[in-house]
Design a protein around this motif. Structure first.
Motif, PDB file in Angstrom:
ATOM      1  N   GLU A 244      -0.695  -1.272   2.536  1.00  0.00           N
ATOM      2  CA  GLU A 244      -1.686  -0.252   2.203  1.00  0.00           C
ATOM      3  C   GLU A 244      -2.052  -0.266   0.716  1.00  0.00           C
ATOM      4  OE1 GLU A 244       2.403   1.826   2.687  1.00  0.00           O
ATOM      5  OE2 GLU A 244       1.338   0.066   3.448  1.00  0.00           O
ATOM      6  N   GLN A 246      -3.945   2.374  -2.173  1.00  0.00           N
ATOM      7  CA  GLN A 246      -4.265   3.794  -2.335  1.00  0.00           C
ATOM      8  C   GLN A 246      -5.759   4.073  -2.498  1.00  0.00           C
ATOM      9  OE1 GLN A 246      -2.339   5.371  -5.810  1.00  0.00           O
ATOM     10  NE2 GLN A 246      -3.276   3.881  -7.211  1.00  0.00           N
ATOM     11  N   ASP A 247      -6.542   3.071  -2.879  1.00  0.00           N
ATOM     12  CA  ASP A 247      -7.977   3.277  -3.086  1.00  0.00           C
ATOM     13  C   ASP A 247      -8.810   2.820  -1.884  1.00  0.00           C
ATOM     14  OD1 ASP A 247      -7.672   4.346  -5.676  1.00  0.00           O
ATOM     15  OD2 ASP A 247      -7.520   2.333  -6.534  1.00  0.00           O
ATOM     16  N   TYR A 251      -5.734   4.338   3.685  1.00  0.00           N
ATOM     17  CA  TYR A 251      -4.529   4.846   3.030  1.00  0.00           C
ATOM     18  C   TYR A 251      -4.102   6.208   3.582  1.00  0.00           C
ATOM     19  CZ  TYR A 251      -1.225   5.720  -0.796  1.00  0.00           C
ATOM     20  OH  TYR A 251      -0.090   5.961  -1.540  1.00  0.00           O
ATOM     21  N   ARG A 254      -1.213   6.257   6.074  1.00  0.00           N
ATOM     22  CA  ARG A 254       0.020   5.578   5.679  1.00  0.00           C
ATOM     23  C   ARG A 254       1.267   6.158   6.340  1.00  0.00           C
ATOM     24  NH1 ARG A 254      -1.957   8.806   1.871  1.00  0.00           N
ATOM     25  NH2 ARG A 254      -0.622  10.273   0.722  1.00  0.00           N
ATOM     26  N   GLU A 325      -1.364  -3.217  -2.540  1.00  0.00           N
ATOM     27  CA  GLU A 325      -0.464  -2.817  -3.616  1.00  0.00           C
ATOM     28  C   GLU A 325       0.701  -3.808  -3.757  1.00  0.00           C
ATOM     29  OE1 GLU A 325      -1.185  -0.566  -5.611  1.00  0.00           O
ATOM     30  OE2 GLU A 325      -2.400   0.957  -4.638  1.00  0.00           O
TER      31      GLU A 325
END
Length: 369
Positions: A244, A246-247, A251, A254, A325
């Motif tokens: 995943e 975050q942007d 997300y 998750r 990430e």
């Protein structure tokens, strides 16, 4: 214990020898217990050794632009992400990266970028391909992974020197496909499938792949992904765990995801299962595996993979090409990878196929049918 091992081996023999792989066996092995995982990966590694050889082929990877016209819900460089520092590596820096790969005796390079189809981009890639062939005396193989294009562009790039193309389907399930992509003309499932047919028709060694552990994804989806690749008679595959970012829109799901370790183990099992049902294709050990396990890429090589992609992108750009990430090696330069990778590959019982293009044996086999 012996009975259990014998039972697992018999199931894998059935899978390997079947004209039509049994979906039940595949489904059971996608997420299996430790003992079955060990047997599966060992079996797949033996299949690789029997059908291919002991070589791991290097593809020097240059991620030369993170500018993208697509808005895929899982991707950190999607057009809608305003938190990305966009870049284009200069032509000279790209060619320097290719020279480095050539001097290190890598057999091939990969050009990868965000997905664009504007005239400037198409012409730039065309010129780069011709220049790469020139500066390496046609001694280096070229894979490109530049998204969907029209037939004419695919053909133009093929004639300019690219001979392998990776276009990941991400999910062969149309319903799931539209849960991880916008449902519009720019993100059409049908266009994606047609592009794969176009690549094959033109003569590329054609590659695809999927993400493993996506939100909403089931084991049945993953079984169908493997069968899709077999039916399509694909030449090479790059697939890895979903990680995943975050942007991205995904997300928010998750908390519904499998633990990362489960996604990692399932990815290794998918690699092994694909090796068993498609013994002579090229399978990449994805960089994303290393994001979840420090020895992730090496474990994939011992589970049936035979291609690895050392990053030769200039270090100043690496941190901006983050599809997910915790991407590894973003703080390194190309030279940092060489001796380290060679040593780690040696520990897997494989050797680096220096100076070899490492073309898909499956491609040549199917073309000769």
């Amino acid at each position: 214990m012996t009975t259990t091992i014998d039972h697992i081996t018999k199931q894998l023999d059935r899978l390997y020898n079947a004209q039509a792989p049994e979906t039940g066996i595949i489904k059971n092995f996608i997420k299996a217990e430790t003992e079955a995982n060990t047997q599966l990966r060992s079996y797949a590694n033996n299949v690789k050794q029997n059908h291919l050889d002991n070589y791991v082929y290097f593809r020097g990877l240059t991620e030369f632009s993170n500018k993208c016209s697509k808005n895929c819900y899982y991707c950190g460089i999607r057009a809608g992400n305003k938190n990305v520092d966009r870049y284009d590596v200069t032509d000279e820096d790209i060619l320097d990266a290719v020279r480095f790969a050539h001097e290190q005796n890598y057999g091939s390079v990969v050009l990868q970028a965000g997905e664009r189809s504007d005239k400037h981009f198409v012409e730039r890639v065309d010129k780069l391909l011709r220049k790469i062939k020139q500066i390496t005396n046609d001694e280096i193989g070229i894979t490109i992974s530049l998204g969907e294009q029209n037939y004419e562009t695919f053909k133009r790039w093929f004639e300019s020197g690219a001979h392998r193309y990776l276009l990941r389907i991400e999910s062969s399930n149309k319903i799931l496909y539209y849960k991880i992509h916008p449902k519009n003309e720019k993100h059409s499932y049908e266009h994606r499938i047609q592009a794969l047919y176009d690549l094959k028709d033109i003569g590329y060694q054609t590659g695809t792949g999927v993400m493993i552990g996506l939100p909403f994804q089931t084991r049945k989806d993953l079984v169908e992904d493997l069968l899709f690749m077999r039916r399509f008679d694909i030449d090479m595959v790059g697939m890895g765990p979903y990680i995943e970012h975050q942007d991205t829109p995904l997300y928010k799901y998750r908390n519904q995801l499998l633990p990362q370790q489960d996604r990692f183990e399932m990815t290794l099992n998918m690699i092994s299962l694909l090796r068993i049902i498609m013994p002579d294709i090229n399978i990449a050990s994805a960089t994303a595996l290393q994001a979840l396990d420090p020895m992730g890429r090496e474990k994939a090589l011992k589970a049936g993979a035979n291609v690895i992609m050392p990053n030769v992108t200039p270090g100043m750009y690496r941190n901006s090409y983050k599809l997910y990430e915790n991407k590894p090696c973003t703080d390194e330069e190309a030279a940092d990878c060489v001796s380290c990778l060679e040593m780690r590959i040696g520990l897997t019982g494989n050797q680096v196929g220096y100076g070899k293009w490492g073309d898909s044996r499956h491609y040549h086999n199917r073309r000769g049918r």
